[in-house]
Design a protein around this motif. Structure first.
Motif, PDB file in Angstrom:
ATOM      1  N   TYR A   1      -9.451   0.639  -2.162  1.00  0.00           N
ATOM      2  CA  TYR A   1      -8.553   0.978  -3.101  1.00  0.00           C
ATOM      3  C   TYR A   1      -7.164   1.231  -2.585  1.00  0.00           C
ATOM      4  O   TYR A   1      -6.094   1.000  -3.411  1.00  0.00           O
ATOM      5  CB  TYR A   1      -8.972   2.067  -3.818  1.00  0.00           C
ATOM      6  CG  TYR A   1      -9.950   1.856  -4.938  1.00  0.00           C
ATOM      7  CD1 TYR A   1     -10.788   0.649  -5.032  1.00  0.00           C
ATOM      8  CD2 TYR A   1     -10.541   2.913  -5.887  1.00  0.00           C
ATOM      9  CE1 TYR A   1     -11.693   0.298  -5.996  1.00  0.00           C
ATOM     10  CE2 TYR A   1     -11.354   2.591  -6.699  1.00  0.00           C
ATOM     11  CZ  TYR A   1     -12.075   1.252  -6.820  1.00  0.00           C
ATOM     12  OH  TYR A   1     -12.876   0.857  -8.110  1.00  0.00           O
ATOM     13  N   PRO A   2      -6.870   2.071  -1.427  1.00  0.00           N
ATOM     14  CA  PRO A   2      -5.437   2.137  -1.151  1.00  0.00           C
ATOM     15  C   PRO A   2      -4.719   1.123  -0.725  1.00  0.00           C
ATOM     16  O   PRO A   2      -3.618   0.928  -1.043  1.00  0.00           O
ATOM     17  CB  PRO A   2      -5.701   3.242   0.306  1.00  0.00           C
ATOM     18  CG  PRO A   2      -6.823   3.852   0.059  1.00  0.00           C
ATOM     19  CD  PRO A   2      -7.739   2.692  -0.774  1.00  0.00           C
ATOM     20  N   LEU A   3      -5.469   0.012  -0.521  1.00  0.00           N
ATOM     21  CA  LEU A   3      -4.551  -1.302  -0.164  1.00  0.00           C
ATOM     22  C   LEU A   3      -4.112  -1.862  -1.518  1.00  0.00           C
ATOM     23  O   LEU A   3      -2.952  -2.382  -1.348  1.00  0.00           O
ATOM     24  CB  LEU A   3      -5.732  -2.474   0.446  1.00  0.00           C
ATOM     25  CG  LEU A   3      -6.222  -1.969   1.953  1.00  0.00           C
ATOM     26  CD1 LEU A   3      -7.224  -3.160   2.094  1.00  0.00           C
ATOM     27  CD2 LEU A   3      -5.032  -1.832   2.799  1.00  0.00           C
ATOM     28  N   VAL A   4      -4.607  -1.494  -2.493  1.00  0.00           N
ATOM     29  CA  VAL A   4      -3.903  -1.950  -3.891  1.00  0.00           C
ATOM     30  C   VAL A   4      -2.693  -1.245  -3.946  1.00  0.00           C
ATOM     31  O   VAL A   4      -1.689  -2.171  -4.367  1.00  0.00           O
ATOM     32  CB  VAL A   4      -5.021  -1.680  -4.992  1.00  0.00           C
ATOM     33  CG1 VAL A   4      -4.176  -1.953  -6.549  1.00  0.00           C
ATOM     34  CG2 VAL A   4      -6.452  -2.488  -4.917  1.00  0.00           C
ATOM     35  N   LEU A   5      -2.541  -0.174  -3.837  1.00  0.00           N
ATOM     36  CA  LEU A   5      -1.262   0.541  -3.891  1.00  0.00           C
ATOM     37  C   LEU A   5      -0.246   0.117  -3.019  1.00  0.00           C
ATOM     38  O   LEU A   5       0.834  -0.311  -3.318  1.00  0.00           O
ATOM     39  CB  LEU A   5      -1.570   1.915  -3.541  1.00  0.00           C
ATOM     40  CG  LEU A   5      -2.668   2.638  -4.445  1.00  0.00           C
ATOM     41  CD1 LEU A   5      -2.649   4.115  -4.152  1.00  0.00           C
ATOM     42  CD2 LEU A   5      -2.210   2.708  -5.944  1.00  0.00           C
ATOM     43  N   VAL A   6      -0.727  -0.188  -1.609  1.00  0.00           N
ATOM     44  CA  VAL A   6       0.277  -0.650  -0.465  1.00  0.00           C
ATOM     45  C   VAL A   6       0.772  -1.924  -0.770  1.00  0.00           C
ATOM     46  O   VAL A   6       1.915  -2.356  -0.760  1.00  0.00           O
ATOM     47  CB  VAL A   6      -0.416  -0.436   0.946  1.00  0.00           C
ATOM     48  CG1 VAL A   6       0.425  -1.277   1.881  1.00  0.00           C
ATOM     49  CG2 VAL A   6      -0.901   1.011   0.944  1.00  0.00           C
ATOM     50  N   ILE A   7      -0.003  -2.923  -1.334  1.00  0.00           N
ATOM     51  CA  ILE A   7       0.254  -4.279  -1.484  1.00  0.00           C
ATOM     52  C   ILE A   7       0.864  -4.428  -2.680  1.00  0.00           C
ATOM     53  O   ILE A   7       1.994  -5.133  -2.878  1.00  0.00           O
ATOM     54  CB  ILE A   7      -1.229  -5.240  -1.772  1.00  0.00           C
ATOM     55  CG1 ILE A   7      -1.942  -5.336  -0.350  1.00  0.00           C
ATOM     56  CG2 ILE A   7      -0.790  -6.444  -2.440  1.00  0.00           C
ATOM     57  CD1 ILE A   7      -3.344  -5.997  -0.500  1.00  0.00           C
ATOM     58  N   THR A   8       0.767  -3.531  -3.781  1.00  0.00           N
ATOM     59  CA  THR A   8       1.699  -3.509  -5.038  1.00  0.00           C
ATOM     60  C   THR A   8       3.089  -3.058  -4.754  1.00  0.00           C
ATOM     61  O   THR A   8       4.020  -3.598  -4.927  1.00  0.00           O
ATOM     62  CB  THR A   8       1.113  -2.531  -6.074  1.00  0.00           C
ATOM     63  OG1 THR A   8      -0.414  -2.722  -6.348  1.00  0.00           O
ATOM     64  CG2 THR A   8       1.983  -2.492  -7.327  1.00  0.00           C
ATOM     65  N   GLY A   9       3.152  -2.001  -3.897  1.00  0.00           N
ATOM     66  CA  GLY A   9       4.507  -1.567  -3.294  1.00  0.00           C
ATOM     67  C   GLY A   9       5.056  -2.556  -2.632  1.00  0.00           C
ATOM     68  O   GLY A   9       6.289  -2.833  -2.761  1.00  0.00           O
ATOM     69  N   LEU A  10       4.613  -3.298  -1.723  1.00  0.00           N
ATOM     70  CA  LEU A  10       5.062  -4.436  -0.759  1.00  0.00           C
ATOM     71  C   LEU A  10       5.577  -5.641  -1.709  1.00  0.00           C
ATOM     72  O   LEU A  10       6.770  -6.052  -1.316  1.00  0.00           O
ATOM     73  CB  LEU A  10       4.021  -4.730   0.138  1.00  0.00           C
ATOM     74  CG  LEU A  10       3.992  -4.184   1.411  1.00  0.00           C
ATOM     75  CD1 LEU A  10       2.946  -4.767   2.311  1.00  0.00           C
ATOM     76  CD2 LEU A  10       5.170  -4.047   2.310  1.00  0.00           C
ATOM     77  N   LEU A  11       4.696  -6.023  -2.672  1.00  0.00           N
ATOM     78  CA  LEU A  11       5.315  -7.051  -3.480  1.00  0.00           C
ATOM     79  C   LEU A  11       6.382  -6.693  -4.377  1.00  0.00           C
ATOM     80  O   LEU A  11       7.255  -7.565  -4.580  1.00  0.00           O
ATOM     81  CB  LEU A  11       3.943  -7.382  -4.484  1.00  0.00           C
ATOM     82  CG  LEU A  11       2.644  -8.034  -3.975  1.00  0.00           C
ATOM     83  CD1 LEU A  11       1.817  -8.423  -5.038  1.00  0.00           C
ATOM     84  CD2 LEU A  11       3.233  -9.272  -3.042  1.00  0.00           C
ATOM     85  N   CYS A  12       6.410  -5.494  -4.972  1.00  0.00           N
ATOM     86  CA  CYS A  12       7.634  -5.095  -5.709  1.00  0.00           C
ATOM     87  C   CYS A  12       8.895  -5.145  -4.966  1.00  0.00           C
ATOM     88  O   CYS A  12       9.842  -5.455  -5.142  1.00  0.00           O
ATOM     89  CB  CYS A  12       7.359  -3.761  -6.564  1.00  0.00           C
ATOM     90  SG  CYS A  12       5.942  -3.702  -7.737  1.00  0.00           S
ATOM     91  N   GLY A  13       8.563  -4.356  -3.752  1.00  0.00           N
ATOM     92  CA  GLY A  13       9.837  -4.207  -2.846  1.00  0.00           C
ATOM     93  C   GLY A  13      10.454  -5.444  -2.330  1.00  0.00           C
ATOM     94  O   GLY A  13      11.612  -5.936  -2.355  1.00  0.00           O
ATOM     95  N   LEU A  14       9.558  -6.438  -1.990  1.00  0.00           N
ATOM     96  CA  LEU A  14      10.052  -7.858  -1.561  1.00  0.00           C
ATOM     97  C   LEU A  14      10.293  -8.809  -2.626  1.00  0.00           C
ATOM     98  O   LEU A  14      11.266  -9.599  -2.284  1.00  0.00           O
ATOM     99  CB  LEU A  14       8.605  -8.569  -0.789  1.00  0.00           C
ATOM    100  CG  LEU A  14       8.169  -7.871   0.380  1.00  0.00           C
ATOM    101  CD1 LEU A  14       6.978  -8.712   0.874  1.00  0.00           C
ATOM    102  CD2 LEU A  14       9.207  -7.888   1.422  1.00  0.00           C
ATOM    103  N   VAL A  15       9.838  -8.632  -3.813  1.00  0.00           N
ATOM    104  CA  VAL A  15      10.471  -9.272  -4.709  1.00  0.00           C
ATOM    105  C   VAL A  15      12.078  -8.768  -5.254  1.00  0.00           C
ATOM    106  O   VAL A  15      12.985  -9.545  -5.450  1.00  0.00           O
ATOM    107  CB  VAL A  15       9.626  -9.128  -6.344  1.00  0.00           C
ATOM    108  CG1 VAL A  15      10.418  -9.678  -7.365  1.00  0.00           C
ATOM    109  CG2 VAL A  15       8.371 -10.011  -6.075  1.00  0.00           C
TER     110      VAL A  15
END
Length: 246
Positions: free
Chosen positions: A219-233
């Motif tokens: 579950y925490p990976l979902v949060l990290v990946i979402t944050g990374l995707l938003c930041g990289l976009v």
């Protein structure tokens, strides 16, 4: 951070009196579970009470909202005060400048996370046999930091294409408020449970970690990946956009 320490200390001081209250009757109700974002089997222990006070979805909205606002307002503020031109006049790339702004918001989330964990530790000093499991406290705090990191990424995304610091920060907070509303409504009704499962608060299991010593590992990976995707976009948008001139 002061607010977290204050609340935790008050709970620790009042806990002997709070023990006389049957929190299960309140916290396990459908309405309370929806507002807090979790269903607990036993809410009468000190660990459970601290988890509810410091790691509920409401507090994720408050602390995450602060981080999201910082992340969203950081870049547009440099447009407004004219410091962006001075910064980019140096031998520094847009990518580096954006990453510094984004990570400064994430650093704020880390400081809040450390402060919250310290607040729980301070609170336990007022309670005899608090029985805080420090390993699970650290896990709970890491999950909360993963949410803070996601909030910083959402803020950085809005800041990458908006020119007003207040508008960007407010939009980032608005997204988190929408997540909180979806989480609350999804917890109140089985027919709306799908709303709960498509937003990130569902994957923020800090309360379960501290109160019940149980989480779903990915579950925490979902949060990290979402944050990374938003930041990289946001990074791609910032590198390609026309910057406002002063």
């Amino acid at each position: 951070m002061f607010y977290a320490v204050f609340v935790a200390a008050i709970v620790g001081i009042l806990y002997p009196s709070l023990q006389q209250i049957n929190f299960n009757a309140y916290v396990t109700s459908t309405a309370a579970s929806g507002l807090l974002g979790v269903h607990l089997s036993n809410a009468n222990t000190f660990q459970a009470l601290m988890a509810l006070e410091m790691y509920s979805s409401l507090y994720a909205l408050i602390w995450g909202g602060i981080v999201a606002y910082i992340g969203g307002a950081a870049l547009p503020a440099t447009f407004e005060n004219g410091t962006l031109d001075l910064a980019l006049a140096r031998p520094i790339s847009r990518t580096r400048y954006y990453l510094e702004m984004w990570l400064s918001a994430a650093l704020g989330g880390l400081i809040l996370s450390i402060g919250t964990a310290a607040a729980v530790g301070i609170s336990s000093l007022f309670v005899k046999n608090a029985n805080i499991d420090w390993t699970w406290l650290i896990i709970a705090q890491l999950i909360e930091f993963a949410f803070m990191f996601m909030a910083s990424g959402i803020g950085a995304l809005f800041g990458s294409f908006m020119n007003s610091s207040r508008a960007a920060g407010g939009a980032a907070i608005g997204i988190l408020a929408l997540f909180y509303l979806m989480n609350t409504l999804g917890g109140l009704s089985n027919t709306l449970s799908w709303m709960q499962k498509i937003q990130p608060l569902y994957f923020t299991q800090s309360i379960q970690a501290l109160a019940e010593h149980s989480i779903t590992g990915w579950y925490p990976l979902v949060l990290v990946i979402t944050g990374l995707l938003c930041g990289l976009v946001g990074l791609v948008i910032f590198n390609r956009r026309d910057l406002p001139t002063t």
